[in-house]
Design a protein around this motif. Sequence first.
Motif, PDB file in Angstrom:
ATOM      1  N   MET A   8     -37.866  20.692   2.431  1.00 44.60           N
ATOM      2  CA  MET A   8     -36.573  20.633   3.113  1.00 44.60           C
ATOM      3  C   MET A   8     -36.151  22.018   3.609  1.00 44.60           C
ATOM      4  O   MET A   8     -35.703  22.163   4.750  1.00 44.60           O
ATOM      5  N   ASN A   9     -36.286  23.025   2.754  1.00 40.15           N
ATOM      6  CA  ASN A   9     -35.848  24.372   3.136  1.00 40.15           C
ATOM      7  C   ASN A   9     -36.731  24.987   4.216  1.00 40.15           C
ATOM      8  O   ASN A   9     -36.221  25.609   5.148  1.00 40.15           O
ATOM      9  N   LEU A  10     -38.041  24.834   4.104  1.00 43.13           N
ATOM     10  CA  LEU A  10     -38.932  25.377   5.139  1.00 43.13           C
ATOM     11  C   LEU A  10     -38.696  24.676   6.477  1.00 43.13           C
ATOM     12  O   LEU A  10     -38.665  25.324   7.531  1.00 43.13           O
ATOM     13  N   TYR A  11     -38.540  23.373   6.432  1.00 42.00           N
ATOM     14  CA  TYR A  11     -38.257  22.585   7.630  1.00 42.00           C
ATOM     15  C   TYR A  11     -36.933  23.035   8.252  1.00 42.00           C
ATOM     16  O   TYR A  11     -36.834  23.234   9.467  1.00 42.00           O
ATOM     17  N   ALA A  12     -35.904  23.208   7.415  1.00 42.30           N
ATOM     18  CA  ALA A  12     -34.594  23.650   7.900  1.00 42.30           C
ATOM     19  C   ALA A  12     -34.675  25.036   8.531  1.00 42.30           C
ATOM     20  O   ALA A  12     -34.112  25.268   9.611  1.00 42.30           O
ATOM     21  N   LEU A  13     -35.360  25.946   7.869  1.00 35.31           N
ATOM     22  CA  LEU A  13     -35.484  27.308   8.415  1.00 35.31           C
ATOM     23  C   LEU A  13     -36.236  27.314   9.735  1.00 35.31           C
ATOM     24  O   LEU A  13     -35.797  27.932  10.715  1.00 35.31           O
ATOM     25  N   PHE A  14     -37.364  26.629   9.779  1.00 33.45           N
ATOM     26  CA  PHE A  14     -38.163  26.604  11.001  1.00 33.45           C
ATOM     27  C   PHE A  14     -37.366  26.001  12.156  1.00 33.45           C
ATOM     28  O   PHE A  14     -37.292  26.585  13.241  1.00 33.45           O
ATOM     29  N   LEU A  15     -36.787  24.818  11.937  1.00 33.73           N
ATOM     30  CA  LEU A  15     -36.089  24.145  13.027  1.00 33.73           C
ATOM     31  C   LEU A  15     -34.824  24.877  13.461  1.00 33.73           C
ATOM     32  O   LEU A  15     -34.544  24.968  14.656  1.00 33.73           O
ATOM     33  N   SER A  16     -34.063  25.392  12.507  1.00 33.35           N
ATOM     34  CA  SER A  16     -32.837  26.093  12.893  1.00 33.35           C
ATOM     35  C   SER A  16     -33.163  27.344  13.702  1.00 33.35           C
ATOM     36  O   SER A  16     -32.520  27.607  14.721  1.00 33.35           O
ATOM     37  N   PHE A  17     -34.168  28.095  13.279  1.00 33.21           N
ATOM     38  CA  PHE A  17     -34.550  29.278  14.042  1.00 33.21           C
ATOM     39  C   PHE A  17     -35.072  28.886  15.420  1.00 33.21           C
ATOM     40  O   PHE A  17     -34.695  29.483  16.427  1.00 33.21           O
ATOM     41  N   TYR A  18     -35.928  27.880  15.470  1.00 32.29           N
ATOM     42  CA  TYR A  18     -36.498  27.460  16.750  1.00 32.29           C
ATOM     43  C   TYR A  18     -35.396  27.044  17.730  1.00 32.29           C
ATOM     44  O   TYR A  18     -35.350  27.520  18.869  1.00 32.29           O
ATOM     45  N   PHE A  19     -34.510  26.144  17.303  1.00 36.31           N
ATOM     46  CA  PHE A  19     -33.494  25.636  18.220  1.00 36.31           C
ATOM     47  C   PHE A  19     -32.461  26.693  18.590  1.00 36.31           C
ATOM     48  O   PHE A  19     -31.971  26.709  19.724  1.00 36.31           O
ATOM     49  N   GLU A  20     -32.124  27.572  17.677  1.00 32.75           N
ATOM     50  CA  GLU A  20     -31.179  28.650  18.007  1.00 32.75           C
ATOM     51  C   GLU A  20     -31.796  29.617  19.012  1.00 32.75           C
ATOM     52  O   GLU A  20     -31.156  29.980  20.002  1.00 32.75           O
ATOM     53  N   VAL A  21     -33.032  30.039  18.775  1.00 36.78           N
ATOM     54  CA  VAL A  21     -33.703  30.960  19.704  1.00 36.78           C
ATOM     55  C   VAL A  21     -33.819  30.311  21.081  1.00 36.78           C
ATOM     56  O   VAL A  21     -33.515  30.926  22.106  1.00 36.78           O
ATOM     57  N   HIS A  22     -34.261  29.064  21.100  1.00 32.01           N
ATOM     58  CA  HIS A  22     -34.424  28.367  22.379  1.00 32.01           C
ATOM     59  C   HIS A  22     -33.092  28.229  23.117  1.00 32.01           C
ATOM     60  O   HIS A  22     -33.017  28.490  24.322  1.00 32.01           O
ATOM     61  N   ALA A  23     -32.038  27.830  22.410  1.00 38.40           N
ATOM     62  CA  ALA A  23     -30.730  27.649  23.046  1.00 38.40           C
ATOM     63  C   ALA A  23     -30.154  28.969  23.544  1.00 38.40           C
ATOM     64  O   ALA A  23     -29.558  29.031  24.624  1.00 38.40           O
ATOM     65  N   LEU A  24     -30.328  30.021  22.783  1.00 40.14           N
ATOM     66  CA  LEU A  24     -29.832  31.330  23.211  1.00 40.14           C
ATOM     67  C   LEU A  24     -30.625  31.840  24.419  1.00 40.14           C
ATOM     68  O   LEU A  24     -30.058  32.388  25.362  1.00 40.14           O
ATOM     69  N   TYR A  25     -31.919  31.657  24.389  1.00 32.53           N
ATOM     70  CA  TYR A  25     -32.789  32.112  25.482  1.00 32.53           C
ATOM     71  C   TYR A  25     -32.484  31.368  26.781  1.00 32.53           C
ATOM     72  O   TYR A  25     -32.479  31.965  27.851  1.00 32.53           O
ATOM     73  N   THR A  26     -32.240  30.074  26.685  1.00 33.74           N
ATOM     74  CA  THR A  26     -31.971  29.270  27.885  1.00 33.74           C
ATOM     75  C   THR A  26     -30.499  29.291  28.289  1.00 33.74           C
ATOM     76  O   THR A  26     -30.140  28.709  29.306  1.00 33.74           O
ATOM     77  N   VAL A  43     -28.167  27.895  10.444  1.00 32.23           N
ATOM     78  CA  VAL A  43     -29.266  27.915   9.463  1.00 32.23           C
ATOM     79  C   VAL A  43     -28.766  27.326   8.149  1.00 32.23           C
ATOM     80  O   VAL A  43     -29.409  26.455   7.556  1.00 32.23           O
ATOM     81  N   ILE A  44     -27.602  27.778   7.722  1.00 34.92           N
ATOM     82  CA  ILE A  44     -27.000  27.248   6.492  1.00 34.92           C
ATOM     83  C   ILE A  44     -26.722  25.754   6.627  1.00 34.92           C
ATOM     84  O   ILE A  44     -26.888  24.991   5.676  1.00 34.92           O
ATOM     85  N   GLN A  45     -26.314  25.337   7.819  1.00 37.97           N
ATOM     86  CA  GLN A  45     -26.012  23.920   8.065  1.00 37.97           C
ATOM     87  C   GLN A  45     -27.180  23.026   7.658  1.00 37.97           C
ATOM     88  O   GLN A  45     -27.011  22.070   6.907  1.00 37.97           O
ATOM     89  N   LEU A  46     -28.362  23.319   8.156  1.00 36.64           N
ATOM     90  CA  LEU A  46     -29.508  22.465   7.851  1.00 36.64           C
ATOM     91  C   LEU A  46     -29.963  22.621   6.407  1.00 36.64           C
ATOM     92  O   LEU A  46     -30.345  21.639   5.766  1.00 36.64           O
ATOM     93  N   ILE A  47     -29.921  23.827   5.876  1.00 36.84           N
ATOM     94  CA  ILE A  47     -30.324  24.043   4.482  1.00 36.84           C
ATOM     95  C   ILE A  47     -29.423  23.251   3.528  1.00 36.84           C
ATOM     96  O   ILE A  47     -29.890  22.705   2.532  1.00 36.84           O
ATOM     97  N   ILE A  48     -28.151  23.164   3.848  1.00 38.92           N
ATOM     98  CA  ILE A  48     -27.209  22.425   2.997  1.00 38.92           C
ATOM     99  C   ILE A  48     -27.245  20.924   3.288  1.00 38.92           C
ATOM    100  O   ILE A  48     -27.308  20.101   2.372  1.00 38.92           O
ATOM    101  N   LEU A  49     -27.181  20.560   4.563  1.00 44.66           N
ATOM    102  CA  LEU A  49     -26.967  19.157   4.892  1.00 44.66           C
ATOM    103  C   LEU A  49     -28.200  18.264   4.715  1.00 44.66           C
ATOM    104  O   LEU A  49     -28.033  17.061   4.481  1.00 44.66           O
ATOM    105  N   PHE A  50     -29.407  18.798   4.797  1.00 47.07           N
ATOM    106  CA  PHE A  50     -30.565  17.937   4.541  1.00 47.07           C
ATOM    107  C   PHE A  50     -30.536  17.379   3.114  1.00 47.07           C
ATOM    108  O   PHE A  50     -30.534  16.162   2.930  1.00 47.07           O
ATOM    109  N   PRO A  51     -30.491  18.230   2.087  1.00 45.39           N
ATOM    110  CA  PRO A  51     -30.465  17.654   0.733  1.00 45.39           C
ATOM    111  C   PRO A  51     -29.189  16.870   0.423  1.00 45.39           C
ATOM    112  O   PRO A  51     -29.239  15.858  -0.276  1.00 45.39           O
TER     113      PRO A  51
END
Length: 149
Positions: A83-101, A123-131
């Motif tokens: 859950m935590n690795l998935y949250a970190l990867f996805l939050s970073f990916y989507f934030e970087v992509h959204a900021l870049y675009t 990042v905290i959102q996904l780490i907290i809300l998944f579990p």
Amino acid sequence: MKKVFKNFIVVAFVAAVLQYAWEYWQCGIFYSMDANTQQSSLMLSATFGDVNMTVILYFLLSFVNKDFNWIIKRWESKEYIIMNLYALFLSFYFEVHALYTGRWGYSEAMPFFLNTNIGLIPVIQLIILFPVTFFISKIILIKFGNTSN
């Protein structure tokens, strides 16, 4: 097969409620955008994406556990690690992509993740809300009799 569908519906519903509440709370404070038009569509789009990520994580953990009812059993450390690795990867990916675009930008209130330009709140959102989503779903599923395989 009915239990898989029931689990899916409960997880998706709980995720939608929690993710929308979080998006509503954070959007106006931590993001810079036109408050009337862009905020509403962005919140709905982000909530839909967050629900999809949660459902995919549920199925990923079902695959890892070889059991669609893993959610109602006692969780091991592997579930939390995934859950935590998935949250970190996805939050970073989507934030970087959204900021870049230029999909969104941060307000001055946004705290940043360690030495990056990535907002800490999403990042905290996904780490907290998944579990939390899975835990609330577990309670609902147990309460309504989904306790066997």
